[in-house]
Scaffold this active site. Sequence first.
Site, short mmCIF file in Angstrom:
data_model
loop_
_atom_site.label_atom_id
_atom_site.label_comp_id
_atom_site.label_asym_id
_atom_site.label_seq_id
_atom_site.Cartn_x
_atom_site.Cartn_y
_atom_site.Cartn_z
N ASP A 76 0.91 -1.32 0.12
CA ASP A 76 -0.14 -0.03 -0.06
C ASP A 76 0.78 1.39 -0.01
O ASP A 76 0.38 2.34 0.54
CB ASP A 76 -1.05 -0.02 1.04
N HIS A 94 -4.51 -2.01 -6.01
CA HIS A 94 -3.73 -1.06 -6.17
C HIS A 94 -5.07 0.03 -6.37
O HIS A 94 -5.96 -0.13 -6.99
CB HIS A 94 -3.01 -0.97 -7.47
P1 GDP Z 1 -0.39 0.19 -3.81
O1 GDP Z 1 -0.89 -1.15 -3.46
O2 GDP Z 1 1.01 0.32 -3.30
O3 GDP Z 1 -0.58 0.50 -5.21
O4 GDP Z 1 -1.16 1.09 -3.06
P2 GDP Z 1 -2.42 1.57 -2.71
O5 GDP Z 1 -3.21 1.76 -3.77
O6 GDP Z 1 -3.11 0.40 -1.93
O7 GDP Z 1 -2.62 2.62 -1.73
C1 GDP Z 1 -2.12 3.95 -1.92
C2 GDP Z 1 -3.13 4.87 -1.78
O8 GDP Z 1 -2.66 6.22 -1.63
C3 GDP Z 1 -4.18 4.80 -2.76
O9 GDP Z 1 -5.37 5.34 -2.27
C4 GDP Z 1 -3.45 6.01 -3.82
O10 GDP Z 1 -4.64 6.68 -4.46
C5 GDP Z 1 -3.10 7.12 -2.56
N1 GDP Z 1 -1.92 7.72 -3.29
C6 GDP Z 1 -0.67 7.35 -3.92
N2 GDP Z 1 0.15 8.15 -3.87
C7 GDP Z 1 -0.46 9.20 -3.25
C8 GDP Z 1 0.03 10.54 -2.77
O11 GDP Z 1 1.32 11.02 -3.40
N3 GDP Z 1 -0.71 11.37 -2.09
C9 GDP Z 1 -1.82 10.84 -1.65
N4 GDP Z 1 -2.75 11.81 -0.78
N5 GDP Z 1 -2.31 9.78 -1.84
C10 GDP Z 1 -1.79 8.82 -2.77
#
Ligand code: GDP
Length: 427
Positions: free
Chosen positions: A12, A40
Amino acid sequence: MVTAVVGANWGDEGKGKITDMLAENSDIIIRFQGGANAGHTIINDYGKFALHTLPSGVFYDHTTSIIGNGVALDIPKLFNEVKGIVDKGVPMPKILVSDRAQMVMPYHVLFDEYEEERLKGASFGSTKSGIAPFYSDKYAKIGFQVSELFDDEQSLKDKIARVIVQKNALLEHLYHKPLLTVDGVYATLMEYKEMVEPFVCDVSAYLYNAIKEGKNILLEGQLGSMKDPDHGIYPMVTSSSTLAGYGAIGAGIPPYEIKKIVTVCKAYSSAVGAGEFTSEIFGEEADELRRRGGDGGEFGATTGRPRRMGWFDCVASKYGCRLQGTTDVAFTVLDVLGYLDEIPVCVGYDIDGEVTTDFPTTTRLKKAKPVYEVLPGWKCDIRGIKNYEDLPENCRNYIEFIEKQIGFPITMISNGPSRSDIIYRNK
Ligand code: GDP
Protein backbone atom coordinates in the site's frame (compact mmCIF):
# COMPACT_ATOMS: atom_id res chain seq x y z
CA MET A 1 14.69 -1.61 -20.92
CA VAL A 2 13.07 -3.37 -17.97
CA THR A 3 12.08 -1.38 -14.86
CA ALA A 4 10.60 -2.92 -11.71
CA VAL A 5 8.18 -1.01 -9.48
CA VAL A 6 8.14 -2.60 -6.04
CA GLY A 7 7.34 -1.75 -2.41
CA ALA A 8 9.81 -1.07 0.42
CA ASN A 9 7.36 -1.55 3.26
CA TRP A 10 4.25 -3.58 4.11
CA GLY A 11 2.46 -2.81 0.84
CA ASP A 12 0.00 0.00 0.00
CA GLU A 13 2.90 2.37 -0.67
CA GLY A 14 1.29 3.75 -3.82
CA LYS A 15 2.91 1.39 -6.35
CA GLY A 16 -0.26 1.52 -8.48
CA LYS A 17 -0.02 5.26 -8.94
CA ILE A 18 3.69 5.12 -9.78
CA THR A 19 3.19 2.23 -12.24
CA ASP A 20 0.24 4.00 -13.89
CA MET A 21 2.43 7.11 -14.21
CA LEU A 22 5.48 5.27 -15.62
CA ALA A 23 3.23 3.25 -17.94
CA GLU A 24 2.75 6.37 -20.05
CA ASN A 25 6.22 5.71 -21.50
CA SER A 26 6.07 1.92 -21.40
CA ASP A 27 5.01 -0.69 -23.92
CA ILE A 28 4.41 -3.65 -21.64
CA ILE A 29 3.37 -3.92 -17.98
CA ILE A 30 3.59 -7.25 -16.18
CA ARG A 31 2.30 -8.56 -12.88
CA PHE A 32 4.85 -11.16 -11.74
CA GLN A 33 3.65 -12.39 -8.34
CA GLY A 34 0.76 -12.39 -5.89
CA GLY A 35 -2.91 -12.62 -6.64
CA ALA A 36 -6.13 -10.73 -6.14
CA ASN A 37 -5.48 -10.46 -2.41
CA ALA A 38 -4.14 -6.92 -2.47
CA GLY A 39 -5.23 -3.94 -4.48
CA HIS A 40 -3.87 -0.88 -6.16
CA THR A 41 -5.89 2.29 -6.18
CA ILE A 42 -5.51 4.40 -9.28
CA ILE A 43 -6.98 7.77 -10.07
CA ASN A 44 -6.81 9.01 -13.65
CA ASP A 45 -8.93 10.67 -16.33
CA TYR A 46 -11.39 7.75 -16.40
CA GLY A 47 -12.10 7.87 -12.65
CA LYS A 48 -11.02 5.99 -9.55
CA PHE A 49 -10.24 2.28 -9.79
CA ALA A 50 -9.21 -0.51 -7.44
CA LEU A 51 -7.24 -3.10 -9.40
CA HIS A 52 -6.44 -6.49 -7.91
CA THR A 53 -5.18 -8.64 -10.77
CA LEU A 54 -4.72 -6.41 -13.80
CA PRO A 55 -1.44 -4.50 -14.07
CA SER A 56 -1.76 -0.77 -13.42
CA GLY A 57 -0.97 0.06 -17.05
CA VAL A 58 -4.33 -1.04 -18.45
CA PHE A 59 -5.62 2.50 -18.84
CA TYR A 60 -3.51 3.39 -21.86
CA ASP A 61 -4.25 2.15 -25.37
CA HIS A 62 -0.57 1.78 -26.29
CA THR A 63 0.25 -0.77 -23.56
CA THR A 64 0.09 -4.55 -23.36
CA SER A 65 -0.85 -5.88 -19.92
CA ILE A 66 0.54 -9.24 -18.94
CA ILE A 67 -0.29 -11.71 -16.20
CA GLY A 68 3.01 -13.49 -15.64
CA ASN A 69 3.61 -17.10 -14.65
CA GLY A 70 4.37 -16.10 -11.05
CA VAL A 71 0.85 -14.77 -10.43
CA ALA A 72 -1.94 -16.59 -8.62
CA LEU A 73 -4.45 -16.28 -11.45
CA ASP A 74 -8.09 -16.08 -10.40
CA ILE A 75 -9.76 -16.20 -13.81
CA PRO A 76 -13.31 -15.06 -12.83
CA LYS A 77 -11.84 -12.17 -10.84
CA LEU A 78 -9.64 -11.15 -13.78
CA PHE A 79 -12.65 -11.11 -16.09
CA ASN A 80 -14.82 -9.17 -13.68
CA GLU A 81 -12.06 -6.63 -13.36
CA VAL A 82 -11.74 -6.23 -17.13
CA LYS A 83 -15.53 -5.82 -17.37
CA GLY A 84 -15.48 -3.31 -14.52
CA ILE A 85 -13.04 -0.99 -16.26
CA VAL A 86 -14.58 -1.38 -19.74
CA ASP A 87 -18.01 -0.57 -18.25
CA LYS A 88 -16.53 2.68 -16.95
CA GLY A 89 -15.41 3.70 -20.44
CA VAL A 90 -11.81 2.47 -20.53
CA PRO A 91 -10.97 0.98 -23.97
CA MET A 92 -10.64 -2.84 -23.92
CA PRO A 93 -7.03 -3.40 -22.83
CA LYS A 94 -4.67 -5.73 -24.67
CA ILE A 95 -4.15 -8.58 -22.20
CA LEU A 96 -1.89 -11.62 -22.33
CA VAL A 97 -1.93 -14.44 -19.80
CA SER A 98 1.07 -16.72 -19.39
CA ASP A 99 0.44 -20.34 -20.36
CA ARG A 100 2.57 -21.21 -17.33
CA ALA A 101 0.51 -19.22 -14.80
CA GLN A 102 -1.35 -21.40 -12.37
CA MET A 103 -5.00 -20.94 -11.48
CA VAL A 104 -6.62 -20.18 -8.15
CA MET A 105 -9.38 -22.77 -7.79
CA PRO A 106 -12.64 -22.18 -5.89
CA TYR A 107 -11.45 -24.77 -3.35
CA HIS A 108 -8.32 -22.68 -2.61
CA VAL A 109 -10.59 -19.86 -1.50
CA LEU A 110 -12.64 -22.28 0.61
CA PHE A 111 -9.52 -23.80 2.21
CA ASP A 112 -8.36 -20.28 3.10
CA GLU A 113 -11.71 -19.59 4.81
CA TYR A 114 -11.83 -22.94 6.58
CA GLU A 115 -8.29 -22.54 7.91
CA GLU A 116 -8.91 -19.02 9.22
CA GLU A 117 -12.10 -20.37 10.84
CA ARG A 118 -10.13 -23.23 12.44
CA LEU A 119 -7.36 -20.92 13.71
CA LYS A 120 -9.82 -18.33 15.04
CA GLY A 121 -7.87 -15.74 17.11
CA ALA A 122 -4.48 -17.10 15.99
CA SER A 123 -5.23 -16.51 12.30
CA PHE A 124 -2.88 -14.73 9.89
CA GLY A 125 -5.43 -12.10 8.93
CA SER A 126 -5.70 -13.58 5.44
CA THR A 127 -7.84 -11.80 2.87
CA LYS A 128 -9.32 -15.25 2.16
CA SER A 129 -8.54 -15.05 -1.54
CA GLY A 130 -7.02 -18.53 -1.57
CA ILE A 131 -3.46 -17.30 -1.99
CA ALA A 132 -1.67 -19.41 0.66
CA PRO A 133 -3.47 -22.66 -0.33
CA PHE A 134 -2.78 -21.82 -3.99
CA TYR A 135 0.98 -21.38 -3.57
CA SER A 136 1.16 -24.40 -1.24
CA ASP A 137 -0.35 -26.51 -4.02
CA LYS A 138 1.91 -24.98 -6.64
CA TYR A 139 5.03 -25.99 -4.73
CA ALA A 140 3.53 -29.35 -3.71
CA LYS A 141 3.11 -29.86 -7.46
CA ILE A 142 -0.64 -30.36 -7.31
CA GLY A 143 -1.62 -27.05 -8.88
CA PHE A 144 -3.18 -26.50 -12.32
CA GLN A 145 -1.28 -24.57 -14.96
CA VAL A 146 -3.19 -22.71 -17.69
CA SER A 147 -1.50 -24.96 -20.26
CA GLU A 148 -3.16 -28.00 -18.67
CA LEU A 149 -6.58 -26.69 -19.70
CA PHE A 150 -5.59 -27.74 -23.21
CA ASP A 151 -4.59 -31.27 -22.23
CA ASP A 152 -6.84 -34.17 -23.30
CA GLU A 153 -9.89 -34.82 -21.16
CA GLN A 154 -8.78 -38.14 -19.69
CA SER A 155 -5.31 -36.91 -18.63
CA LEU A 156 -6.82 -33.88 -16.94
CA LYS A 157 -9.47 -35.96 -15.17
CA ASP A 158 -6.80 -38.41 -13.97
CA LYS A 159 -4.83 -35.55 -12.48
CA ILE A 160 -7.90 -34.08 -10.81
CA ALA A 161 -8.65 -37.48 -9.28
CA ARG A 162 -5.12 -37.63 -7.82
CA VAL A 163 -5.30 -34.09 -6.45
CA ILE A 164 -8.67 -34.37 -4.78
CA VAL A 165 -7.70 -37.44 -2.74
CA GLN A 166 -5.57 -35.12 -0.56
CA LYS A 167 -8.09 -32.30 -0.60
CA ASN A 168 -10.97 -34.54 0.40
CA ALA A 169 -9.02 -36.09 3.28
CA LEU A 170 -8.64 -32.60 4.76
CA LEU A 171 -12.20 -31.56 3.93
CA GLU A 172 -13.63 -34.65 5.59
CA HIS A 173 -11.45 -35.05 8.65
CA LEU A 174 -10.04 -31.61 9.48
CA TYR A 175 -12.70 -29.16 8.32
CA HIS A 176 -15.85 -31.35 8.16
CA LYS A 177 -17.00 -29.74 4.92
CA PRO A 178 -18.48 -30.96 1.59
CA LEU A 179 -16.13 -32.99 -0.62
CA LEU A 180 -14.84 -32.26 -4.14
CA THR A 181 -15.69 -34.39 -7.18
CA VAL A 182 -13.73 -34.99 -10.39
CA ASP A 183 -16.63 -33.82 -12.54
CA GLY A 184 -17.15 -30.68 -10.47
CA VAL A 185 -13.49 -29.62 -10.68
CA TYR A 186 -13.32 -30.54 -14.39
CA ALA A 187 -16.41 -28.41 -15.15
CA THR A 188 -14.82 -25.43 -13.36
CA LEU A 189 -11.61 -25.84 -15.36
CA MET A 190 -13.57 -25.96 -18.63
CA GLU A 191 -15.35 -22.72 -17.71
CA TYR A 192 -11.96 -21.14 -17.06
CA LYS A 193 -10.65 -22.47 -20.37
CA GLU A 194 -13.41 -20.72 -22.28
CA MET A 195 -12.72 -17.43 -20.53
CA VAL A 196 -8.94 -17.44 -20.80
CA GLU A 197 -8.31 -19.08 -24.20
CA PRO A 198 -8.13 -15.89 -26.32
CA PHE A 199 -5.43 -14.41 -24.09
CA VAL A 200 -3.08 -17.35 -23.53
CA CYS A 201 0.48 -16.68 -24.60
CA ASP A 202 4.02 -18.01 -24.27
CA VAL A 203 4.95 -14.94 -22.27
CA SER A 204 8.67 -15.58 -21.83
CA ALA A 205 9.09 -15.94 -25.61
CA TYR A 206 7.02 -12.78 -26.15
CA LEU A 207 9.19 -10.86 -23.68
CA TYR A 208 12.42 -12.23 -25.14
CA ASN A 209 11.49 -10.65 -28.46
CA ALA A 210 10.19 -7.47 -26.84
CA ILE A 211 13.50 -6.97 -25.01
CA LYS A 212 15.41 -7.57 -28.26
CA GLU A 213 13.27 -4.93 -29.96
CA GLY A 214 14.12 -2.42 -27.20
CA LYS A 215 10.62 -2.16 -25.76
CA ASN A 216 10.06 -0.47 -22.42
CA ILE A 217 8.83 -3.01 -19.94
CA LEU A 218 7.52 -2.50 -16.40
CA LEU A 219 7.37 -5.22 -13.77
CA GLU A 220 4.73 -4.39 -11.17
CA GLY A 221 5.14 -5.86 -7.70
CA GLN A 222 2.44 -6.45 -5.13
CA LEU A 223 2.84 -5.76 -1.38
CA GLY A 224 6.37 -4.88 -0.18
CA SER A 225 9.68 -6.16 1.23
CA MET A 226 8.26 -6.75 4.73
CA LYS A 227 5.81 -9.28 3.27
CA ASP A 228 8.42 -11.31 1.39
CA PRO A 229 8.31 -14.95 2.53
CA ASP A 230 12.11 -15.14 2.94
CA HIS A 231 13.20 -11.64 3.86
CA GLY A 232 10.05 -10.28 5.50
CA ILE A 233 8.40 -10.67 8.88
CA TYR A 234 7.91 -14.43 8.59
CA PRO A 235 5.40 -16.01 9.20
CA MET A 236 3.17 -12.93 8.81
CA VAL A 237 4.12 -12.63 5.17
CA THR A 238 2.54 -13.33 1.81
CA SER A 239 3.09 -16.55 -0.12
CA SER A 240 5.10 -15.30 -3.11
CA SER A 241 8.25 -13.21 -3.24
CA THR A 242 7.62 -9.48 -3.31
CA LEU A 243 11.17 -8.63 -4.40
CA ALA A 244 12.26 -7.21 -7.74
CA GLY A 245 14.64 -10.15 -8.19
CA TYR A 246 11.64 -12.45 -8.37
CA GLY A 247 10.38 -10.36 -11.28
CA ALA A 248 12.81 -12.25 -13.49
CA ILE A 249 11.26 -15.58 -12.51
CA GLY A 250 7.62 -14.50 -12.28
CA ALA A 251 7.77 -12.96 -15.77
CA GLY A 252 10.34 -15.26 -17.39
CA ILE A 253 13.13 -12.82 -18.28
CA PRO A 254 16.88 -12.82 -17.57
CA PRO A 255 17.68 -11.20 -14.19
CA TYR A 256 20.32 -8.92 -15.74
CA GLU A 257 17.68 -7.24 -17.93
CA ILE A 258 16.14 -5.48 -14.90
CA LYS A 259 18.08 -2.22 -15.15
CA LYS A 260 16.06 0.07 -12.93
CA ILE A 261 14.37 -0.75 -9.64
CA VAL A 262 11.96 1.92 -8.45
CA THR A 263 11.19 1.18 -4.83
CA VAL A 264 8.06 2.89 -3.60
CA CYS A 265 8.32 4.08 -0.03
CA LYS A 266 5.49 5.81 1.78
CA ALA A 267 6.21 8.96 3.84
CA TYR A 268 4.62 7.30 6.91
CA SER A 269 3.84 3.64 7.64
CA SER A 270 0.74 1.50 7.30
CA ALA A 271 0.18 -2.23 7.37
CA VAL A 272 -2.67 -4.67 6.95
CA GLY A 273 -2.99 -8.01 8.66
CA ALA A 274 -1.10 -9.27 11.68
CA GLY A 275 2.66 -9.08 12.23
CA GLU A 276 5.47 -6.99 13.67
CA PHE A 277 5.19 -3.25 13.15
CA THR A 278 7.66 -1.44 15.42
CA SER A 279 6.67 2.16 14.72
CA GLU A 280 2.92 1.48 15.01
CA ILE A 281 0.80 4.19 16.65
CA PHE A 282 -2.60 3.88 18.26
CA GLY A 283 -5.61 5.84 19.49
CA GLU A 284 -6.55 9.29 18.25
CA GLU A 285 -3.08 9.91 16.76
CA ALA A 286 -3.47 6.82 14.54
CA ASP A 287 -7.12 7.56 13.72
CA GLU A 288 -6.27 11.02 12.46
CA LEU A 289 -3.42 9.78 10.23
CA ARG A 290 -5.68 6.96 8.92
CA ARG A 291 -8.47 9.41 8.18
CA ARG A 292 -6.17 11.80 6.35
CA GLY A 293 -3.98 9.12 4.75
CA GLY A 294 -3.80 8.01 1.12
CA ASP A 295 -6.68 9.16 -0.99
CA GLY A 296 -9.76 9.18 1.22
CA GLY A 297 -8.26 7.33 4.16
CA GLU A 298 -6.08 4.29 4.78
CA PHE A 299 -8.55 1.45 4.26
CA GLY A 300 -7.78 -1.73 2.29
CA ALA A 301 -8.52 -1.55 -1.45
CA THR A 302 -9.62 -5.22 -1.43
CA THR A 303 -11.20 -5.66 1.99
CA GLY A 304 -12.07 -2.13 3.20
CA ARG A 305 -10.28 -3.06 6.45
CA PRO A 306 -8.79 -0.11 8.37
CA ARG A 307 -5.01 -0.21 7.98
CA ARG A 308 -2.69 -0.17 10.99
CA MET A 309 -0.81 3.13 11.12
CA GLY A 310 2.67 4.24 12.18
CA TRP A 311 5.45 6.78 11.72
CA PHE A 312 8.09 6.40 9.03
CA ASP A 313 10.47 3.57 9.90
CA CYS A 314 14.02 4.17 8.62
CA VAL A 315 15.26 0.78 9.84
CA ALA A 316 12.59 -1.20 7.99
CA SER A 317 12.73 1.05 4.90
CA LYS A 318 16.54 0.95 4.62
CA TYR A 319 16.36 -2.83 4.75
CA GLY A 320 13.34 -2.94 2.43
CA CYS A 321 15.15 -0.80 -0.17
CA ARG A 322 18.35 -2.85 0.13
CA LEU A 323 16.56 -6.16 -0.45
CA GLN A 324 14.83 -4.76 -3.51
CA GLY A 325 18.13 -3.62 -5.02
CA THR A 326 16.82 -0.07 -5.29
CA THR A 327 18.15 2.30 -7.92
CA ASP A 328 15.47 4.96 -7.30
CA VAL A 329 13.14 5.64 -4.38
CA ALA A 330 9.68 7.04 -5.14
CA PHE A 331 8.64 8.73 -1.90
CA THR A 332 4.84 8.86 -1.79
CA VAL A 333 1.87 10.36 0.03
CA LEU A 334 4.03 13.12 1.48
CA ASP A 335 1.19 15.66 1.16
CA VAL A 336 -0.76 13.83 3.89
CA LEU A 337 1.72 14.90 6.60
CA GLY A 338 1.08 18.63 6.11
CA TYR A 339 -1.22 18.84 9.18
CA LEU A 340 1.42 17.88 11.76
CA ASP A 341 3.36 20.33 13.96
CA GLU A 342 6.05 17.76 14.53
CA ILE A 343 6.73 14.43 12.82
CA PRO A 344 8.37 11.55 14.68
CA VAL A 345 10.65 9.35 12.55
CA CYS A 346 11.82 5.95 13.76
CA VAL A 347 15.62 5.97 13.37
CA GLY A 348 16.59 2.88 15.35
CA TYR A 349 15.32 -0.16 17.22
CA ASP A 350 16.07 -0.67 20.90
CA ILE A 351 16.42 -4.41 21.42
CA ASP A 352 17.26 -5.46 24.98
CA GLY A 353 18.82 -2.05 25.67
CA GLU A 354 20.94 -1.94 22.52
CA VAL A 355 20.06 0.36 19.64
CA THR A 356 20.43 -0.98 16.11
CA THR A 357 19.67 0.34 12.65
CA ASP A 358 19.83 -3.15 11.13
CA PHE A 359 16.52 -4.89 10.60
CA PRO A 360 16.48 -8.15 12.57
CA THR A 361 14.74 -11.51 12.12
CA THR A 362 11.26 -11.85 13.59
CA THR A 363 12.31 -13.39 16.91
CA ARG A 364 14.42 -10.31 17.72
CA LEU A 365 12.08 -7.91 15.97
CA LYS A 366 9.35 -8.84 18.44
CA LYS A 367 11.38 -7.18 21.20
CA ALA A 368 12.21 -4.00 19.25
CA LYS A 369 11.11 -0.65 20.67
CA PRO A 370 11.19 2.35 18.33
CA VAL A 371 13.78 5.08 18.84
CA TYR A 372 12.38 8.33 17.48
CA GLU A 373 13.84 11.56 16.25
CA VAL A 374 11.26 14.33 15.96
CA LEU A 375 11.39 16.65 12.96
CA PRO A 376 9.45 19.90 12.56
CA GLY A 377 6.39 19.78 10.28
CA TRP A 378 5.74 22.21 7.40
CA LYS A 379 2.10 22.97 8.21
CA CYS A 380 0.80 23.58 4.70
CA ASP A 381 -0.64 21.84 1.67
CA ILE A 382 2.09 20.82 -0.78
CA ARG A 383 -0.24 19.46 -3.48
CA GLY A 384 0.22 21.18 -6.82
CA ILE A 385 3.92 21.93 -6.27
CA LYS A 386 5.94 20.78 -9.31
CA ASN A 387 9.54 21.72 -8.43
CA TYR A 388 11.57 20.34 -5.58
CA GLU A 389 12.93 23.79 -4.67
CA ASP A 390 9.37 25.07 -4.19
CA LEU A 391 8.65 22.63 -1.37
CA PRO A 392 8.75 24.22 2.12
CA GLU A 393 12.16 23.99 3.78
CA ASN A 394 10.96 21.65 6.57
CA CYS A 395 9.44 19.37 3.97
CA ARG A 396 12.74 19.17 2.05
CA ASN A 397 14.52 18.57 5.36
CA TYR A 398 12.18 15.67 6.08
CA ILE A 399 12.91 14.11 2.66
CA GLU A 400 16.66 14.66 2.93
CA PHE A 401 16.81 13.37 6.51
CA ILE A 402 15.07 10.15 5.48
CA GLU A 403 17.17 9.80 2.33
CA LYS A 404 20.32 9.96 4.47
CA GLN A 405 18.97 7.41 6.95
CA ILE A 406 17.91 4.88 4.32
CA GLY A 407 20.91 5.43 2.03
CA PHE A 408 19.09 5.29 -1.33
CA PRO A 409 18.34 8.24 -3.64
CA ILE A 410 14.83 9.68 -3.52
CA THR A 411 14.35 10.71 -7.16
CA MET A 412 10.55 11.01 -7.23
CA ILE A 413 8.24 12.61 -4.70
CA SER A 414 4.52 12.01 -4.95
CA ASN A 415 2.46 14.84 -3.48
CA GLY A 416 -1.05 13.74 -4.42
CA PRO A 417 -2.91 10.70 -5.77
CA SER A 418 -3.15 11.81 -9.43
CA ARG A 419 -0.77 10.94 -12.24
CA SER A 420 0.42 14.50 -12.45
CA ASP A 421 1.17 14.92 -8.72
CA ILE A 422 4.85 14.12 -9.01
CA ILE A 423 8.08 15.97 -8.41
CA TYR A 424 11.21 14.65 -10.14
CA ARG A 425 14.48 15.25 -8.46
CA ASN A 426 17.76 14.76 -10.33
CA LYS A 427 20.34 12.94 -8.24
P1 GDP B 1 -0.35 0.09 -3.78
O1 GDP B 1 -0.96 -1.23 -3.44
O2 GDP B 1 1.10 0.17 -3.40
O3 GDP B 1 -0.61 0.50 -5.17
O4 GDP B 1 -1.05 1.17 -2.86
P2 GDP B 1 -2.62 1.46 -2.61
O5 GDP B 1 -3.24 1.80 -3.88
O6 GDP B 1 -3.21 0.40 -1.80
O7 GDP B 1 -2.52 2.69 -1.61
C1 GDP B 1 -2.05 3.90 -1.95
C2 GDP B 1 -3.18 4.91 -1.74
O8 GDP B 1 -2.61 6.16 -1.69
C3 GDP B 1 -4.18 4.95 -2.88
O9 GDP B 1 -5.44 5.29 -2.37
C4 GDP B 1 -3.63 6.07 -3.79
O10 GDP B 1 -4.63 6.72 -4.54
C5 GDP B 1 -3.06 6.99 -2.77
N1 GDP B 1 -1.89 7.74 -3.18
C6 GDP B 1 -0.82 7.34 -3.94
N2 GDP B 1 0.10 8.30 -3.98
C7 GDP B 1 -0.39 9.34 -3.23
C8 GDP B 1 0.12 10.62 -2.87
O11 GDP B 1 1.22 11.00 -3.21
N3 GDP B 1 -0.69 11.38 -2.06
C9 GDP B 1 -1.90 10.98 -1.62
N4 GDP B 1 -2.60 11.79 -0.84
N5 GDP B 1 -2.40 9.77 -1.94
C10 GDP B 1 -1.65 8.97 -2.73
